[in-house]
Design a protein around this motif. Structure first.
Motif, PDB file in Angstrom:
ATOM      1  N   VAL A 319       0.866  -1.179   0.000  1.00  0.00           N
ATOM      2  CA  VAL A 319       0.000   0.000   0.000  1.00  0.00           C
ATOM      3  C   VAL A 319       0.905   1.232   0.000  1.00  0.00           C
ATOM      4  N   GLU A 320       0.600   2.180  -0.866  1.00  0.00           N
ATOM      5  CA  GLU A 320       1.378   3.414  -0.942  1.00  0.00           C
ATOM      6  C   GLU A 320       0.469   4.615  -0.714  1.00  0.00           C
ATOM      7  N   ILE A 321       1.008   5.660  -0.133  1.00  0.00           N
ATOM      8  CA  ILE A 321       0.284   6.912   0.068  1.00  0.00           C
ATOM      9  C   ILE A 321       0.617   7.805  -1.121  1.00  0.00           C
ATOM     10  N   VAL A 322      -0.424   8.225  -1.844  1.00  0.00           N
ATOM     11  CA  VAL A 322      -0.186   8.858  -3.134  1.00  0.00           C
ATOM     12  C   VAL A 322      -0.883  10.210  -3.238  1.00  0.00           C
ATOM     13  N   SER A 323      -0.458  10.948  -4.251  1.00  0.00           N
ATOM     14  CA  SER A 323      -1.114  12.193  -4.626  1.00  0.00           C
ATOM     15  C   SER A 323      -2.076  11.904  -5.764  1.00  0.00           C
ATOM     16  N   MET A 324      -3.259  12.508  -5.683  1.00  0.00           N
ATOM     17  CA  MET A 324      -4.263  12.304  -6.729  1.00  0.00           C
ATOM     18  C   MET A 324      -4.865  13.624  -7.167  1.00  0.00           C
ATOM     19  N   ASN A 325      -5.270  13.661  -8.415  1.00  0.00           N
ATOM     20  CA  ASN A 325      -5.961  14.819  -8.968  1.00  0.00           C
ATOM     21  C   ASN A 325      -6.727  14.378 -10.197  1.00  0.00           C
ATOM     22  N   HIS A 326      -7.953  13.914  -9.990  1.00  0.00           N
ATOM     23  CA  HIS A 326      -8.752  13.516 -11.149  1.00  0.00           C
ATOM     24  C   HIS A 326     -10.237  13.561 -10.821  1.00  0.00           C
ATOM     25  N   GLY A 327     -10.996  14.015 -11.810  1.00  0.00           N
ATOM     26  CA  GLY A 327     -12.449  14.050 -11.696  1.00  0.00           C
ATOM     27  C   GLY A 327     -13.126  13.033 -12.585  1.00  0.00           C
ATOM     28  N   PHE A 328     -12.311  12.319 -13.380  1.00  0.00           N
ATOM     29  CA  PHE A 328     -12.794  11.209 -14.196  1.00  0.00           C
ATOM     30  C   PHE A 328     -12.019   9.971 -13.781  1.00  0.00           C
ATOM     31  N   ALA A 329     -12.599   8.799 -13.997  1.00  0.00           N
ATOM     32  CA  ALA A 329     -11.949   7.567 -13.578  1.00  0.00           C
ATOM     33  C   ALA A 329     -12.239   6.459 -14.578  1.00  0.00           C
ATOM     34  N   VAL A 330     -11.337   5.482 -14.618  1.00  0.00           N
ATOM     35  CA  VAL A 330     -11.547   4.295 -15.431  1.00  0.00           C
ATOM     36  C   VAL A 330     -12.542   3.390 -14.722  1.00  0.00           C
ATOM     37  N   THR A 342      -4.164  -3.379 -11.845  1.00  0.00           N
ATOM     38  CA  THR A 342      -2.975  -3.507 -11.000  1.00  0.00           C
ATOM     39  C   THR A 342      -3.045  -2.722  -9.712  1.00  0.00           C
ATOM     40  N   HIS A 343      -3.782  -1.595  -9.711  1.00  0.00           N
ATOM     41  CA  HIS A 343      -3.853  -0.727  -8.537  1.00  0.00           C
ATOM     42  C   HIS A 343      -5.310  -0.376  -8.259  1.00  0.00           C
ATOM     43  N   VAL A 344      -5.618  -0.192  -6.984  1.00  0.00           N
ATOM     44  CA  VAL A 344      -6.981   0.156  -6.603  1.00  0.00           C
ATOM     45  C   VAL A 344      -6.950   1.122  -5.418  1.00  0.00           C
ATOM     46  N   SER A 345      -7.883   2.079  -5.409  1.00  0.00           N
ATOM     47  CA  SER A 345      -7.998   3.016  -4.296  1.00  0.00           C
ATOM     48  C   SER A 345      -8.584   2.307  -3.085  1.00  0.00           C
ATOM     49  N   ASP A 348     -12.287   4.125  -2.026  1.00  0.00           N
ATOM     50  CA  ASP A 348     -13.587   3.791  -2.629  1.00  0.00           C
ATOM     51  C   ASP A 348     -13.542   2.612  -3.590  1.00  0.00           C
ATOM     52  N   GLY A 349     -12.386   1.969  -3.709  1.00  0.00           N
ATOM     53  CA  GLY A 349     -12.284   0.804  -4.574  1.00  0.00           C
ATOM     54  C   GLY A 349     -12.179   1.115  -6.049  1.00  0.00           C
ATOM     55  N   SER A 350     -12.040   2.373  -6.414  1.00  0.00           N
ATOM     56  CA  SER A 350     -11.973   2.739  -7.826  1.00  0.00           C
ATOM     57  C   SER A 350     -10.640   2.320  -8.433  1.00  0.00           C
ATOM     58  N   ASN A 351     -10.646   2.147  -9.753  1.00  0.00           N
ATOM     59  CA  ASN A 351      -9.455   1.703 -10.455  1.00  0.00           C
ATOM     60  C   ASN A 351      -8.354   2.749 -10.405  1.00  0.00           C
ATOM     61  N   CYS A 352      -7.127   2.299 -10.167  1.00  0.00           N
ATOM     62  CA  CYS A 352      -5.985   3.212 -10.122  1.00  0.00           C
ATOM     63  C   CYS A 352      -4.801   2.708 -10.933  1.00  0.00           C
ATOM     64  N   GLY A 353      -4.976   1.628 -11.705  1.00  0.00           N
ATOM     65  CA  GLY A 353      -3.868   1.157 -12.510  1.00  0.00           C
ATOM     66  C   GLY A 353      -4.242  -0.036 -13.351  1.00  0.00           C
ATOM     67  N   ILE A 354      -3.620  -0.135 -14.531  1.00  0.00           N
ATOM     68  CA  ILE A 354      -3.849  -1.279 -15.410  1.00  0.00           C
ATOM     69  C   ILE A 354      -2.524  -1.698 -16.045  1.00  0.00           C
ATOM     70  N   ALA A 355      -2.490  -2.934 -16.527  1.00  0.00           N
ATOM     71  CA  ALA A 355      -1.365  -3.440 -17.313  1.00  0.00           C
ATOM     72  C   ALA A 355      -1.947  -4.358 -18.377  1.00  0.00           C
ATOM     73  N   ILE A 356      -1.306  -4.390 -19.528  1.00  0.00           N
ATOM     74  CA  ILE A 356      -1.767  -5.232 -20.632  1.00  0.00           C
ATOM     75  C   ILE A 356      -0.971  -6.531 -20.618  1.00  0.00           C
ATOM     76  N   THR A 357      -1.660  -7.634 -20.540  1.00  0.00           N
ATOM     77  CA  THR A 357      -1.025  -8.943 -20.476  1.00  0.00           C
ATOM     78  C   THR A 357      -0.174  -9.198 -21.715  1.00  0.00           C
ATOM     79  N   SER A 363      -0.153   1.589 -16.723  1.00  0.00           N
ATOM     80  CA  SER A 363      -0.496   2.981 -16.398  1.00  0.00           C
ATOM     81  C   SER A 363      -1.096   3.036 -15.010  1.00  0.00           C
ATOM     82  N   VAL A 364      -1.067   4.235 -14.417  1.00  0.00           N
ATOM     83  CA  VAL A 364      -1.653   4.448 -13.095  1.00  0.00           C
ATOM     84  C   VAL A 364      -2.448   5.748 -13.084  1.00  0.00           C
TER      85      VAL A 364
END
Length: 400
Positions: A319-330, A342-345, A348-357, A363-364
């Motif tokens: 778990v990492e403590i991060v900076s965020m700035n977004h009003g749209f989400a995946v 790959t990553h989740v908040s 609220d459980g929202s998506n925070c990262g993906i990777a392509i197999t 991306s995050v």
């Protein structure tokens, strides 16, 4: 005198925040006189107000700081994030609780009020920012006009009309407004205490960064790992990017609705994904990558803005403590087969990262170049560098 001018006396307010529903919030003006229209969000960071206000991702937004004492360390010419200061990309206005005090920091070159004036940023102080934050949490981020007039004279009807008529950020492409006008090269490396920023020596990799509103510290961290970065405008075709023969491609942060960029940014990313060149995206770049692989994005109720957000990396379990700035989400549920979350908040459980197999692509949503943890997420830049080094047959760097 304009129609419906507010009839305040000698102590009448010198700044107003007028919401789209007609609500008028009175305060004391600071920064530039005039008015600006945007979406009101709140940011929970305790520090870094200069970086926040100059982050191009905040274009079209009025930032309310929940921490009451903003401005106490002043400002300088080093802690800005927009690539071209003359263009003044970033927040259009700011709201703080307490009056700005004289700065107390050895790096301060000017107080925040002076700095806001020079940037043309309208500010408002002296309101109950907790109440405004509670309103945003309950009703979502409102459209509004922020206005500052030293004489306290306002055309309130006109401000209400402008706030009500503004369509908002949904469907709005702002990346074209903040992107670079031409290609450029970046070689400045991260800041070191008592030394300042450094300079790249002999580069070990070449990266092309697509500028949707890129932040300076992203570029510095890439350069700090040995990358010479070529910054290209948001509308650059894929064939032009590939003609530069990059070792890696970076998709930057930026403002606005990612879905509004589907006609030019998304097709370019799809073409780039046909190659095996390592690719890394942050924030808006993350959202655009998700759209390019068939996912969807959504407008958030109140967004994520702050420097104290817990995010879990499923690839490491940390778990990492991060900076965020977004009003749209995946929309995590919209991701197709072959795309891993790959990553989740942890808020609220929202998506925070993906990777392509099977591809060197990830991306995050959060901002690993910021330092709230203070360096919890810097490993992501080394992860990107290692994908590049692997593609070149070179030994990996320690992610740590």
């Amino acid at each position: 005198m304009p129609a419906n001018t507010a009839p305040w006396g000698q102590d009448r307010p010198t700044a107003l925040l007028v919401l789209a529903d007609g609500t008028v919030i009175e305060g004391r003006g600071l920064g530039a006189e005039g008015s600006a229209i945007g979406e009101v969000c709140f940011n929970t960071a305790l520090t870094g107000y200069e970086e926040i206000l100059t982050d191009p991702s905040y274009t079209g937004q009025i930032v309310t700081f929940t921490f009451p004492h903003i401005g106490n360390v002043g400002t300088n010419e080093e802690d800005i994030e927009d690539l071209t200061p003359a263009a003044r990309a970033g927040a259009v206005g700011t709201i703080v609780k307490a009056d700005i005090t004289n700065p107390s920091n050895y790096r301060a070159a000017a107080d925040l009020d002076q700095w806001l004036k020079r940037r043309g940023l309208v500010g408002l102080a002296g309101i109950d920012t907790r109440a405004l934050t509670a309103l945003i949490r309950e009703k979502g981020m409102p459209n509004a006009v922020i206005a500052h007039a030293a004489d306290g004279v306002f055309d309130v009807d006109d401000l209400k009309r402008r706030a009500a008529d503004w369509p908002g950020l949904l469907g709005l492409d702002l990346a074209k407004d903040v992107t670079s006008g031409q290609s450029s090269t970046w070689t400045e490396t991260p800041w070191v205490w008592d030394e300042g920023y450094g300079a790249l020596g002999e580069p070990t990799m070449q990266i092309v960064a697509v500028d949707y509103g890129i932040k300076r510290n992203i570029l510095r961290l890439l350069a700090g790992l040995g990358a010479e970065v070529t910054i290209v405008p948001a509308t650059t075709p894929a064939e032009d990017i590939l003609a530069m023969h990059p070792d890696g491609i970076f998709l930057s942060n930026g403002p606005g609705d990612p879905a509004a960029m589907s006609d030019y940014a998304v097709p370019v990313i799809r073409d780039l994904l046909k190659t095996d060149i390592p690719l890394f995206g942050i924030c808006l770049g993350h959202q655009l990558l998700a759209l390019a692989v068939g996912g969807k994005t959504t407008k958030m109720h109140q967004g994520h803005h702050g420097a104290n957000h817990p995010v879990k990396d499923h690839t490491t379990g940390k778990v990492e403590i991060v900076s965020m700035n977004h009003g749209f989400a995946v929309d995590g549920d919209s991701l197709p087969a072959g795309v891993e979350e790959t990553h989740v908040s942890l808020f609220d459980g929202s998506n925070c990262g993906i990777a392509i197999t099977g591809k060197p692509v990830f991306s995050v949503q959060h901002h690993p170049e910021a330092s709230p943890g203070p360096q919890d997420s810097h490993y992501l830049f080394r992860r990107f560098a290692n994908l590049i080094r692997e593609s070149k047959g070179e030994p990996a760097l320690a992610e740590r």
